[in-house]
Design a protein around this motif. Structure first.
Motif, PDB file in Angstrom:
ATOM      1  N   MET A   1       5.138   7.461   0.084  1.00 61.39           N
ATOM      2  CA  MET A   1       5.638   6.210   0.293  1.00 61.39           C
ATOM      3  C   MET A   1       4.642   5.107  -0.302  1.00 61.39           C
ATOM      4  O   MET A   1       3.445   4.956   0.048  1.00 61.39           O
ATOM      5  CB  MET A   1       5.813   5.766   1.827  1.00 61.39           C
ATOM      6  N   ASN A   2       5.483   4.590  -1.471  1.00 62.44           N
ATOM      7  CA  ASN A   2       4.524   3.556  -1.984  1.00 62.44           C
ATOM      8  C   ASN A   2       5.262   1.985  -1.967  1.00 62.44           C
ATOM      9  O   ASN A   2       6.337   2.161  -1.439  1.00 62.44           O
ATOM     10  CB  ASN A   2       4.603   3.750  -3.669  1.00 62.44           C
ATOM     11  N   SER A   3       4.693   0.932  -2.276  1.00 58.32           N
ATOM     12  CA  SER A   3       4.992  -0.165  -2.191  1.00 58.32           C
ATOM     13  C   SER A   3       5.517  -0.547  -0.927  1.00 58.32           C
ATOM     14  O   SER A   3       6.589  -1.172  -0.760  1.00 58.32           O
ATOM     15  CB  SER A   3       5.968  -0.556  -3.454  1.00 58.32           C
TER      16      SER A   3
ATOM     17  N   GLY B   1       0.709  -1.343   0.006  1.00 59.30           N
ATOM     18  CA  GLY B   1      -0.121  -0.019  -0.010  1.00 59.30           C
ATOM     19  C   GLY B   1       0.812   1.288  -0.002  1.00 59.30           C
ATOM     20  O   GLY B   1       1.990   1.255  -0.128  1.00 59.30           O
ATOM     21  N   SER B   2       0.227   2.440   0.141  1.00 60.02           N
ATOM     22  CA  SER B   2       0.775   3.586  -0.019  1.00 60.02           C
ATOM     23  C   SER B   2       0.299   4.485   1.237  1.00 60.02           C
ATOM     24  O   SER B   2      -0.821   4.694   1.702  1.00 60.02           O
ATOM     25  CB  SER B   2       0.482   4.400  -1.128  1.00 60.02           C
ATOM     26  N   LEU B   3       1.159   5.471   1.676  1.00 59.63           N
ATOM     27  CA  LEU B   3       0.827   6.541   2.552  1.00 59.63           C
ATOM     28  C   LEU B   3       1.552   7.895   2.044  1.00 59.63           C
ATOM     29  O   LEU B   3       2.483   7.644   1.391  1.00 59.63           O
ATOM     30  CB  LEU B   3       1.251   6.125   3.925  1.00 59.63           C
ATOM     31  N   ARG B   4       1.113   9.052   2.420  1.00 63.85           N
ATOM     32  CA  ARG B   4       1.816  10.355   2.318  1.00 63.85           C
ATOM     33  C   ARG B   4       1.707  11.079   3.500  1.00 63.85           C
ATOM     34  O   ARG B   4       0.839  11.272   4.180  1.00 63.85           O
ATOM     35  CB  ARG B   4       1.098  11.119   1.212  1.00 63.85           C
ATOM     36  N   LEU B   5       3.116  11.196   4.054  1.00 61.77           N
ATOM     37  CA  LEU B   5       3.307  11.857   5.092  1.00 61.77           C
ATOM     38  C   LEU B   5       3.470  13.342   4.845  1.00 61.77           C
ATOM     39  O   LEU B   5       4.047  13.669   3.765  1.00 61.77           O
ATOM     40  CB  LEU B   5       4.258  11.306   5.915  1.00 61.77           C
TER      41      LEU B   5
END
Length: 115
Positions: free
Chosen positions: A82-84, A16-20
């Motif tokens: 942040m991917n993969s 999954g992905s997140l963006r900080l």
């Protein structure tokens, strides 16, 4: 008073992905070099990504090709896309800004990668 406030962390499944995001106040944001660090339980804090005041980026080998650091000086904000994501990316992530002898840190935000 200088403040760095991180947001965007949480629990995500592997792949999954997140963006900080990290919003700064109390400083002339554009002149600072910015970075994201992380610290996993029982491990030393490590630098994940940096972006200089001139926009030059560098990454730890462990995140190259998966993470992207960027900044918006008009919003006093630095991002970490942040991917993969992998379970080994699980850590507390910290925002850092540095200029000359001035060095400021956010409070940290938890990122957990787990199924």
């Amino acid at each position: 008073q200088v403040q760095l406030v991180e947001s965007g962390g949480g629990l995500v499944q592997p792949g999954g992905s997140l963006r900080l995001s990290c919003v700064a106040s109390g400083i002339s944001f554009s002149i600072y070099d910015k970075a994201w660090y992380r610290q996993a339980p029982g491990k030393q804090r490590e630098r994940v990504a940096t972006i200089t005041r001139d926009g030059i980026t560098t990454y730890a080998d462990s995140v190259k090709g998966r993470f992207t650091i960027s900044r918006d000086n008009a919003k006093n904000t630095v991002y970490l896309q942040m991917n993969s994501l992998k379970p080994e990316d699980t850590a507390v992530y910290y925002c850092n800004v540095k200029w000359s002898s001035l060095d400021y840190w956010g409070q940290g935000i938890q990122v957990t990668v787990s199924s």
